[in-house]
Design a protein around this motif. Sequence first.
Motif, PDB file in Angstrom:
ATOM      1  N   ARG A 177      50.636  22.989  49.488  1.00 54.43           N
ATOM      2  CA  ARG A 177      49.297  23.154  48.906  1.00 54.43           C
ATOM      3  C   ARG A 177      49.191  24.504  48.183  1.00 54.43           C
ATOM      4  O   ARG A 177      48.659  24.573  47.071  1.00 54.43           O
ATOM      5  CB  ARG A 177      48.249  23.049  50.009  1.00 54.43           C
ATOM      6  CG  ARG A 177      46.827  23.264  49.534  1.00 54.43           C
ATOM      7  CD  ARG A 177      45.951  22.050  49.799  1.00 54.43           C
ATOM      8  NE  ARG A 177      44.582  22.304  49.367  1.00 54.43           N
ATOM      9  CZ  ARG A 177      44.134  22.114  48.141  1.00 54.43           C
ATOM     10  NH1 ARG A 177      44.944  21.668  47.192  1.00 54.43           N
ATOM     11  NH2 ARG A 177      42.868  22.348  47.836  1.00 54.43           N
ATOM     12  N   GLY A 180      50.706  24.517  44.905  1.00 52.41           N
ATOM     13  CA  GLY A 180      50.060  23.663  43.913  1.00 52.41           C
ATOM     14  C   GLY A 180      50.630  22.268  43.827  1.00 52.41           C
ATOM     15  O   GLY A 180      50.410  21.564  42.830  1.00 52.41           O
ATOM     16  N   ARG A 181      51.326  21.828  44.885  1.00 49.59           N
ATOM     17  CA  ARG A 181      52.003  20.531  44.837  1.00 49.59           C
ATOM     18  C   ARG A 181      51.361  19.473  45.718  1.00 49.59           C
ATOM     19  O   ARG A 181      51.918  18.392  45.886  1.00 49.59           O
ATOM     20  CB  ARG A 181      53.468  20.714  45.253  1.00 49.59           C
ATOM     21  CG  ARG A 181      54.243  21.618  44.312  1.00 49.59           C
ATOM     22  CD  ARG A 181      55.639  21.905  44.803  1.00 49.59           C
ATOM     23  NE  ARG A 181      56.324  22.839  43.907  1.00 49.59           N
ATOM     24  CZ  ARG A 181      57.508  23.379  44.147  1.00 49.59           C
ATOM     25  NH1 ARG A 181      58.152  23.072  45.261  1.00 49.59           N
ATOM     26  NH2 ARG A 181      58.054  24.227  43.291  1.00 49.59           N
ATOM     27  N   LEU A 182      50.190  19.780  46.303  1.00 46.30           N
ATOM     28  CA  LEU A 182      49.510  18.829  47.186  1.00 46.30           C
ATOM     29  C   LEU A 182      48.029  18.856  46.861  1.00 46.30           C
ATOM     30  O   LEU A 182      47.405  19.925  46.834  1.00 46.30           O
ATOM     31  CB  LEU A 182      49.743  19.213  48.650  1.00 46.30           C
ATOM     32  CG  LEU A 182      49.306  18.189  49.696  1.00 46.30           C
ATOM     33  CD1 LEU A 182      50.286  17.015  49.737  1.00 46.30           C
ATOM     34  CD2 LEU A 182      49.220  18.837  51.075  1.00 46.30           C
ATOM     35  N   SER A 183      47.445  17.673  46.627  1.00 41.72           N
ATOM     36  CA  SER A 183      46.030  17.601  46.245  1.00 41.72           C
ATOM     37  C   SER A 183      45.126  17.842  47.451  1.00 41.72           C
ATOM     38  O   SER A 183      45.537  17.678  48.604  1.00 41.72           O
ATOM     39  CB  SER A 183      45.724  16.222  45.653  1.00 41.72           C
ATOM     40  OG  SER A 183      45.759  15.230  46.673  1.00 41.72           O
ATOM     41  N   ILE A 184      43.867  18.165  47.186  1.00 34.22           N
ATOM     42  CA  ILE A 184      42.902  18.353  48.260  1.00 34.22           C
ATOM     43  C   ILE A 184      42.678  17.051  49.020  1.00 34.22           C
ATOM     44  O   ILE A 184      42.501  17.054  50.249  1.00 34.22           O
ATOM     45  CB  ILE A 184      41.554  18.909  47.709  1.00 34.22           C
ATOM     46  CG1 ILE A 184      40.569  19.169  48.844  1.00 34.22           C
ATOM     47  CG2 ILE A 184      40.956  17.949  46.682  1.00 34.22           C
ATOM     48  CD1 ILE A 184      40.994  20.214  49.829  1.00 34.22           C
ATOM     49  N   ARG A 185      42.739  15.923  48.335  1.00 31.92           N
ATOM     50  CA  ARG A 185      42.553  14.637  49.006  1.00 31.92           C
ATOM     51  C   ARG A 185      43.693  14.372  49.993  1.00 31.92           C
ATOM     52  O   ARG A 185      43.464  13.960  51.127  1.00 31.92           O
ATOM     53  CB  ARG A 185      42.474  13.506  47.989  1.00 31.92           C
ATOM     54  CG  ARG A 185      42.288  12.147  48.642  1.00 31.92           C
ATOM     55  CD  ARG A 185      42.018  11.060  47.637  1.00 31.92           C
ATOM     56  NE  ARG A 185      41.868   9.771  48.290  1.00 31.92           N
ATOM     57  CZ  ARG A 185      41.546   8.653  47.653  1.00 31.92           C
ATOM     58  NH1 ARG A 185      41.324   8.672  46.344  1.00 31.92           N
ATOM     59  NH2 ARG A 185      41.438   7.516  48.324  1.00 31.92           N
ATOM     60  N   ASP A 186      44.931  14.625  49.568  1.00 35.72           N
ATOM     61  CA  ASP A 186      46.073  14.448  50.469  1.00 35.72           C
ATOM     62  C   ASP A 186      45.977  15.416  51.651  1.00 35.72           C
ATOM     63  O   ASP A 186      46.275  15.055  52.795  1.00 35.72           O
ATOM     64  CB  ASP A 186      47.390  14.668  49.713  1.00 35.72           C
ATOM     65  CG  ASP A 186      47.768  13.470  48.853  1.00 35.72           C
ATOM     66  OD1 ASP A 186      47.212  12.374  49.080  1.00 35.72           O
ATOM     67  OD2 ASP A 186      48.611  13.632  47.956  1.00 35.72           O
ATOM     68  N   TRP A 187      45.580  16.650  51.373  1.00 39.78           N
ATOM     69  CA  TRP A 187      45.446  17.654  52.429  1.00 39.78           C
ATOM     70  C   TRP A 187      44.422  17.214  53.476  1.00 39.78           C
ATOM     71  O   TRP A 187      44.636  17.340  54.677  1.00 39.78           O
ATOM     72  CB  TRP A 187      45.061  18.986  51.793  1.00 39.78           C
ATOM     73  CG  TRP A 187      44.873  20.141  52.732  1.00 39.78           C
ATOM     74  CD1 TRP A 187      43.731  20.837  52.926  1.00 39.78           C
ATOM     75  CD2 TRP A 187      45.856  20.731  53.590  1.00 39.78           C
ATOM     76  NE1 TRP A 187      43.923  21.834  53.852  1.00 39.78           N
ATOM     77  CE2 TRP A 187      45.218  21.795  54.274  1.00 39.78           C
ATOM     78  CE3 TRP A 187      47.195  20.477  53.855  1.00 39.78           C
ATOM     79  CZ2 TRP A 187      45.881  22.601  55.205  1.00 39.78           C
ATOM     80  CZ3 TRP A 187      47.855  21.274  54.776  1.00 39.78           C
ATOM     81  CH2 TRP A 187      47.214  22.311  55.442  1.00 39.78           C
TER      82      TRP A 187
END
Length: 579
Positions: A177, A180-187
Amino acid sequence: MSSPPRKTPAQLRSARWFAPDDLRSFGHRSRLRQIGYGPEDWADRPVIAIVNTWSDANPCHTHLRQRADDVRRGILQAGGFPMELPAISLSESLVKPTTMMYRNLLALETEELLRSHPVDGAVLMGGCDKTTPGLTMGALSAGLPFIFLPAGPMLRGNWHGEVLGSGSDSWKYWDERRAGRLSIRDWQDIEGGIARSHGTCMTMGTAATMMGIAEALGLTLPGASSIPAPDSGHVRMSAAAGRRIVEMVWEDLVPARLLSRASFENGVACAMAMGCSTNAIIHLIAMSRRAGHALSLQDFDAASRRIPVIANIRPSGERYLMEDFYYAGGLPALLERLRPHLHTEALTVNGRTLGDNIQGAPVHHDDVIRPLERPVYAEGALAVLRGNLAPDGLVIKPSACAPHLLRHSGRALVFDDYPSLKKACDDPDLEVSADDILVLRYAGPVAAGMPEWGMLPIPVKLLKAGVRDMLRLSDARMSGTSYGGCMLHCAPEAALGGPLALLRTGDHIEVDVPARRIHLAVDEAELDRRRQAWTPPPPIWERGYGWMFRQHVTQADQGCDFDFLEPGFGPAVPEPLIF
């Protein structure tokens, strides 16, 4: 050791409260009647304390409210009288600045609960990181028969069909995260899927480590430490613990008879084979000192040279979690494979030897619990380094560290507090390279209570360049679910003027894990000049419990216990006067 004759009802400790025909005992009995009990409940029966660390604030122990009833059922089945006594819960996830500050408080509370109440024995209910050592340390000092009931690990996490492990995947995906490789939704989806049931972390973190060590010491029923918290076997084990403690009281199976130097050496061997948390060293040293069988850092390092990691459980292992470990045979199976390194004659709470308990325990999955000749890691989980930066030692977990960092030298990048470290590591323009060694000091037991800050964040600049491990050094601890090239527990700590306090950014540090060496390449004359100019940081706590903690806590290499709670501080505490 020969067994003493079985106790008679008149010899029960609780009889001092309830048996005499006097005014004070009249008051004790009448108040039990006030609750609704009668003489048939307590007369000639062992009174068993159920020391319960359940709390609304502790998700690891959510089920212990119900399990206390299961323990109670077992105590009644065996002819005992249960008395539940609540104790501080030490929620690892919510208590700040760190539960490490309050482990000794739980130990003190447990000791005084058992000493001050009319109890003959105890079932200790815990599992979340510091509760296992805290409960055990207090019970060892109280000296009454006790059995430890592990809370058990939670179920595997899940995200989009991928298995998640407590803590370990939190750190992993937070780095993604930050890069910059993980979206807030995935997190947020990971946040909802990583902890799916009650129970402790299901990686080989501090909770699983210490529950396993408790079993290897002989303090739990065989196999108890591996049972997942939601499993019906956990309910049955709880009732069995209640039944067994009643017999332990009649047998007078006190800690002094149960535990030996061999027991603690078994605990060390088990820790190494499990791929244990670095916190195991601090806790097991403290427990051993309470029992009068003091371990040292050298005992751990010597064991690490001999005993390989055979539990393929994250973070030292490659893919499996504690639920898999249980299905593969659990701790009895691991200990049976570890038999050549164990003192199998050591006694356990069920009255049998450790060797008897693990005899023939099968392994159902050879990749989860590896054979000794095909280990996950050829040496044990931990290593102790010494040198002019850490004369009293520091700890690293080579089994969870990038191999290229085991021999390394680099420039120190030094921080005196966590906010400064965090701000710098989030700066994309920070002057840093992957060869540098990040340093955080003034985070030891006296300075800060020794929080789990030691897995220092990798600078975002390096994360975006693909770096996922680098050497880090501190006098703090790290979570047992953490991983990476983290050198921890540096002793003496910086706040006491240890050499870590003299380090400056730009200094050169040499690390050689196979040789167990760390060296600051600064000449002694320069270090003397820095020592003369050094002033200690102002204390955080100047009143209350924090003040008491920093005044009396020992250093990491001695277990971080309070000096006044160790056996050598003074004569044994007598039984309470009853008048």
